[in-house]
Scaffold this motif. Structure first.
Motif, PDB file in Angstrom:
ATOM      1  N   UNK A 109       0.663  -1.228   0.156  1.00  0.00           N
ATOM      2  CA  UNK A 109      -0.028  -0.066   0.053  1.00  0.00           C
ATOM      3  C   UNK A 109       0.868   1.369   0.064  1.00  0.00           C
ATOM      4  N   UNK A 110       2.187   1.121   0.307  1.00  0.00           N
ATOM      5  CA  UNK A 110       2.965   2.301   0.206  1.00  0.00           C
ATOM      6  C   UNK A 110       3.438   2.565  -0.961  1.00  0.00           C
ATOM      7  N   UNK A 111       3.968   3.987  -1.149  1.00  0.00           N
ATOM      8  CA  UNK A 111       4.888   4.135  -2.151  1.00  0.00           C
ATOM      9  C   UNK A 111       6.038   4.866  -1.742  1.00  0.00           C
ATOM     10  N   UNK A 112       6.134   5.943  -1.526  1.00  0.00           N
ATOM     11  CA  UNK A 112       7.481   6.722  -1.312  1.00  0.00           C
ATOM     12  C   UNK A 112       8.236   6.318   0.325  1.00  0.00           C
ATOM     13  N   UNK A 113       7.260   5.905   1.148  1.00  0.00           N
ATOM     14  CA  UNK A 113       7.807   5.423   2.398  1.00  0.00           C
ATOM     15  C   UNK A 113       8.004   3.968   2.614  1.00  0.00           C
ATOM     16  N   UNK A 114       7.790   3.458   1.555  1.00  0.00           N
ATOM     17  CA  UNK A 114       8.070   1.719   1.459  1.00  0.00           C
ATOM     18  C   UNK A 114       9.587   1.480   1.873  1.00  0.00           C
ATOM     19  N   UNK A 115      10.577   2.180   1.450  1.00  0.00           N
ATOM     20  CA  UNK A 115      12.034   1.707   1.930  1.00  0.00           C
ATOM     21  C   UNK A 115      12.128   1.856   3.378  1.00  0.00           C
ATOM     22  N   UNK A 116      11.618   2.882   4.026  1.00  0.00           N
ATOM     23  CA  UNK A 116      11.902   3.091   5.346  1.00  0.00           C
ATOM     24  C   UNK A 116      11.098   2.113   5.938  1.00  0.00           C
ATOM     25  N   UNK A 117       9.684   1.769   5.802  1.00  0.00           N
ATOM     26  CA  UNK A 117       9.064   0.935   6.444  1.00  0.00           C
ATOM     27  C   UNK A 117       9.586  -0.487   6.290  1.00  0.00           C
ATOM     28  N   UNK A 118      10.021  -1.013   5.212  1.00  0.00           N
ATOM     29  CA  UNK A 118      10.478  -2.319   4.931  1.00  0.00           C
ATOM     30  C   UNK A 118      12.127  -2.293   5.679  1.00  0.00           C
ATOM     31  N   UNK A 119      12.527  -1.315   5.956  1.00  0.00           N
ATOM     32  CA  UNK A 119      14.045  -1.140   6.507  1.00  0.00           C
ATOM     33  C   UNK A 119      13.724  -1.675   8.058  1.00  0.00           C
ATOM     34  N   UNK A 120      12.728  -0.813   8.540  1.00  0.00           N
ATOM     35  CA  UNK A 120      12.467  -1.126  10.028  1.00  0.00           C
ATOM     36  C   UNK A 120      11.809  -2.535  10.260  1.00  0.00           C
ATOM     37  N   UNK A 121      10.787  -3.013   9.414  1.00  0.00           N
ATOM     38  CA  UNK A 121      10.182  -4.294   9.683  1.00  0.00           C
ATOM     39  C   UNK A 121      11.137  -5.450   9.248  1.00  0.00           C
ATOM     40  N   UNK A 122      11.732  -5.262   8.144  1.00  0.00           N
ATOM     41  CA  UNK A 122      12.412  -6.351   7.471  1.00  0.00           C
ATOM     42  C   UNK A 122      13.810  -6.535   8.072  1.00  0.00           C
ATOM     43  N   UNK A 123      14.710  -5.219   7.800  1.00  0.00           N
ATOM     44  CA  UNK A 123      15.904  -5.483   7.792  1.00  0.00           C
ATOM     45  C   UNK A 123      16.441  -5.317   9.435  1.00  0.00           C
ATOM     46  N   UNK A 124      15.805  -4.542  10.116  1.00  0.00           N
ATOM     47  CA  UNK A 124      15.864  -4.514  11.582  1.00  0.00           C
ATOM     48  C   UNK A 124      14.992  -5.439  12.356  1.00  0.00           C
ATOM     49  N   UNK A 125      14.057  -6.121  11.605  1.00  0.00           N
ATOM     50  CA  UNK A 125      13.341  -7.108  12.233  1.00  0.00           C
ATOM     51  C   UNK A 125      12.193  -6.626  13.491  1.00  0.00           C
ATOM     52  N   UNK A 126      12.069  -5.488  13.449  1.00  0.00           N
ATOM     53  CA  UNK A 126      11.199  -5.098  14.441  1.00  0.00           C
ATOM     54  C   UNK A 126       9.654  -5.510  14.427  1.00  0.00           C
ATOM     55  N   UNK A 127       9.056  -5.945  15.205  1.00  0.00           N
ATOM     56  CA  UNK A 127       7.894  -6.311  15.148  1.00  0.00           C
ATOM     57  C   UNK A 127       6.904  -5.318  15.498  1.00  0.00           C
ATOM     58  N   UNK A 128       5.682  -5.433  15.084  1.00  0.00           N
ATOM     59  CA  UNK A 128       4.520  -4.338  15.208  1.00  0.00           C
ATOM     60  C   UNK A 128       4.064  -4.383  16.535  1.00  0.00           C
ATOM     61  N   UNK A 129       4.052  -3.100  17.349  1.00  0.00           N
ATOM     62  CA  UNK A 129       3.672  -2.901  18.621  1.00  0.00           C
ATOM     63  C   UNK A 129       2.141  -2.969  18.909  1.00  0.00           C
ATOM     64  N   UNK A 130       1.907  -3.708  19.913  1.00  0.00           N
ATOM     65  CA  UNK A 130       0.433  -3.638  20.322  1.00  0.00           C
ATOM     66  C   UNK A 130      -0.136  -5.027  20.860  1.00  0.00           C
TER      67      UNK A 130
END
Length: 170
Positions: A109-130
């Motif tokens: 669903x993302x465009x310009x923010x996709x690289x940052x989003x994927x960096x946080x979730x995939x590269x850093x492996x941070x799970x969704x909070x909640x």
């Protein structure tokens, strides 16, 4: 959204289709306006947004059918929409929080923010909070999850230009 429980026979098929579209537009607008609310009151308010559309549609055409009976179905319709919406949102939250939709479920669903989003979730492996909140803190607060502050520190340290841009080039 059309349910055989709600029969409005005096509405022509094109009018019923237009009304369904108008109800969906009203529901979407209400979802956008109520995002800070708790789930149950939010879905009740979202479902209530259909009332004006339904009243207008059901009273806009001359009919031989009992208009009172048609209007009397609106509260039940709203109640069912709210309950079903609550169940669907709960399922969606659970799927996102516990990885049922993958490691980066919003990527498509993302465009310009996709690289940052994927960096946080995939590269850093941070799970969704909640997840801890979703499970009503069964083990106590702060027991089952890393803190948000710890995640922010990891993101901050690893989010330096060299790391971030290297990850987005892949």
């Amino acid at each position: 959204m059309r349910d055989s429980t709600y029969e409005w026979p005096h509405l022509s098929e094109p009018r019923l289709h237009a009304t369904t579209t108008d109800v969906c537009v009203a529901l979407q607008a209400a979802l956008d306006e109520t995002s800070a609310m708790d789930v149950h009151p939010r879905m009740v308010k979202v479902a209530a947004s259909s009332s004006t559309v339904l009243v207008d549609a059901l009273t806009s055409v001359p009919c031989a059918a009992d208009i009172g009976a048609a209007l009397a179905t609106i509260p039940e319709f709203r109640s069912n929409v709210a309950a079903r919406s609550e169940r669907l949102l709960d399922g969606l939250r659970r799927a996102y929080l516990f990885g049922e939709r993958g490691a980066s479920p919003a990527s498509r669903y993302l465009t310009k923010t996709r690289p940052v989003y994927e960096f946080v979730w995939l590269t850093l492996g941070i799970k969704m909070h909640g997840a801890e909140n979703y499970n009503a803190f069964v083990n106590g607060m702060g027991v089952d999850e890393d803190t948000t502050g710890a995640h922010i520190s990891v993101i901050h340290e690893c989010g330096r230009p060299a790391s971030l841009y290297a990850a987005s080039d892949t």
